[in-house]
Scaffold this active site. Structure first.
Site, PDB file in Angstrom:
ATOM      1  N   GLY A 229       0.833  -1.207   0.000  1.00  0.00           N
ATOM      2  CA  GLY A 229       0.000   0.000   0.000  1.00  0.00           C
ATOM      3  C   GLY A 229       0.857   1.242   0.000  1.00  0.00           C
ATOM      4  O   GLY A 229       2.055   1.174  -0.295  1.00  0.00           O
ATOM      5  N   ASN A 230       0.268   2.382   0.310  1.00  0.00           N
ATOM      6  CA  ASN A 230       1.052   3.609   0.432  1.00  0.00           C
ATOM      7  C   ASN A 230       0.429   4.497   1.506  1.00  0.00           C
ATOM      8  O   ASN A 230      -0.609   4.151   2.071  1.00  0.00           O
ATOM      9  CB  ASN A 230       1.175   4.323  -0.928  1.00  0.00           C
ATOM     10  N   HIS A 231       1.065   5.633   1.773  1.00  0.00           N
ATOM     11  CA  HIS A 231       0.657   6.455   2.920  1.00  0.00           C
ATOM     12  C   HIS A 231      -0.488   7.417   2.643  1.00  0.00           C
ATOM     13  O   HIS A 231      -0.803   8.240   3.478  1.00  0.00           O
ATOM     14  CB  HIS A 231       1.850   7.281   3.415  1.00  0.00           C
ATOM     15  N   SER A 232      -1.097   7.351   1.465  1.00  0.00           N
ATOM     16  CA  SER A 232      -2.160   8.325   1.173  1.00  0.00           C
ATOM     17  C   SER A 232      -3.298   8.192   2.187  1.00  0.00           C
ATOM     18  O   SER A 232      -3.774   7.091   2.471  1.00  0.00           O
ATOM     19  CB  SER A 232      -2.696   8.081  -0.242  1.00  0.00           C
TER      20      SER A 232
ATOM     21  N   ALA B 157      -3.833   7.863  -4.873  1.00  0.00           N
ATOM     22  CA  ALA B 157      -2.453   7.390  -5.026  1.00  0.00           C
ATOM     23  C   ALA B 157      -2.537   5.916  -5.419  1.00  0.00           C
ATOM     24  O   ALA B 157      -2.530   5.023  -4.565  1.00  0.00           O
ATOM     25  CB  ALA B 157      -1.698   7.573  -3.722  1.00  0.00           C
TER      26      ALA B 157
END
Ligand code: CTP
Length: 397
Positions: A208-211, A275
């Site tokens: 995943g990512n930090h969005s 994102a």
């Protein structure tokens, strides 16, 4: 939008009556003063107590109480209302309204009203298709009433087809856009993407990512406040919309692509702030991967670039706005993406700017249009940044 709006919600006898609880809650939360009228059959599906608790007002079920003799004045109530919403509207009540029958409190209020009237029908598919219902609906439309079309799907009978009452969120979005008719984006359909995507590795792990989704949610709220009918397609996030926005939750880039492709066809303005993962695992293990070797790698393949896909099929008149998150050669990369993805505007975030990026409540953006003219903005709250982005979009509408 609904602040101090006086709304009557009429509830008819249909299994969809259970949804009226959410509807009342949403409208009260949005600031409306709600009074509920239940038909006798509706009271078998949902209790007056539930709806009086949620609306914070007594619920009307009949003209008078035979024991106390207390009488409810249907004319006074009808003239009090800014708006009447009948949800669910049964085939029976629709027929009564179309022909002027008023053998209950709800239909008497309807006949006495001068305000706009909206109906969200709910019934089995064949009842909805029946010529008598079609004729009744045409008559109600000719009176100036509005119909919030029922959805397709599984019905209480077990059959599949059109007849499910629109979801409470959809009804609120419809009312909002109808009330917003004088706002700059009234009548416009808008799609916004937000948040991260999660790409599964196995049943318990993902990439995943930090969005946080904050930016996309603020844009969706802002566009809704400008009168647009907004659909927000969001990856996993704890964010919540503050305005009536139709929300579609997705997990992966592939899910987001499917939802976006579907919604884009009808979208006048599309803002892609999600994102989206650029890569996803080639294989998703069906069981949890056990630790074995000291090193472990996951083979990844490129996801489809959703924004570029939409840019390819964009028709004249559709506005497409993308984001670019960059760490170096920011402006050059942003303009490259604007051209390559056939965008009308690109919003550049540089992670080198203080106060910009993931999980912060602020952002700093630069916007480029198709003529490559740039507008540089200061660090602002994401809500203010959303307002700036919407102002640039309004210039193109
Ligand atoms: N985007 C998308 N689908 C993807 C990847 C990105 O729709 N699979 C969209 C994002 O929502 C954003 C824009 O493309 O509006 C730019 O995303 P960004 O991550 O900055 O750039 P990429 O095009 O993915 O290129 P790179 O990661 O190489 O910078």
């Amino acid at each position: 939008m609904f602040s101090n709006k006086k709304i009557i919600i009429g509830v008819c006898g249909s299994i969809a009556a259970y949804k009226s609880a959410s509807l009342v809650r949403l409208l009260v939360k949005a600031g409306a003063d709600v009074r509920v009228i239940l038909t006798a059959d509706a009271a078998h599906f949902i209790t007056p107590l539930t709806l009086s608790t949620l609306s914070k007002n007594p619920v009307y079920t009949r003209y008078y109480d035979p024991e106390s003799g207390v009488w409810s004045n249907h004319v006074e109530l009808a003239l009090w209302a800014d708006l009447i919403l009948i949800a669910p509207a049964s085939a029976n009540t629709i027929a009564k309204m179309a022909t002027g029958l008023c053998d209950n409190f709800l239909t008497a209020v309807y006949l006495s009203a001068k305000c706009p009237v909206y109906l969200a029908p709910a019934m089995d598919l064949d009842m909805w298709k029946h010529q008598s219902t079609r004729d009744n609906i045409s008559r109600l439309l000719s009176f100036g009433n509005s119909i919030i079309e029922p959805n397709d799907g599984e019905l209480a009978s077990g059959l599949q087809g059109q007849g499910r009452m629109a979801e409470p969120e959809e009804i609120v979005a419809y009312l909002t856009s109808s009330l917003n008719q004088n706002l700059p984006l009234s009548g416009k359909k808008v799609m916004v993407t937000a948040g991260p995507t999660f790409e599964a590795i196995d049943p318990v792990r993902f990439i995943g990512n930090h969005s946080s989704g904050k930016m996309g949610f603020a844009i969706a709220d802002q566009l809704a406040a400008l009168g647009a009918e907004v659909t927000l397609i969001t990856g996993p996030t704890a964010e919540k919309s503050k305005k009536p926005v139709r929300r579609i939750d997705v997990i992966s880039a592939a899910d987001m692509l499917a939802a976006c492709t579907q919604e884009f066809k009808d979208s006048d303005i599309t803002v892609m702030s999600a994102a989206v993962a650029d890569y996803t695992p080639v294989n998703i293990a069906t069981q949890k991967i056990k630790k074995q070797e000291s090193e472990f790698s996951v083979e990844l393949k490129k996801t489809t670039d959703i924004l570029a896909t939409l840019g390819n099929v964009k028709s004249a008149g559709q506005i497409l706005v993308g984001f670019a998150l960059e760490t170096e050669h920011e402006e050059e990369h942003a303009i490259g993406k604007l051209k390559k993805k056939n965008l009308d505007l690109i919003v550049l975030n540089s992670l080198n700017d203080k106060g910009a990026g993931f999980k912060t409540d602020t952002n700093k953006i630069t916007i480029f249009n198709q003529q490559f003219e740039k507008t540089v903005f200061e660090v602002k709250s994401k809500v203010e940044v959303a307002a700036d982005i919407c102002k640039e979009i309004l210039k193109l509408v």
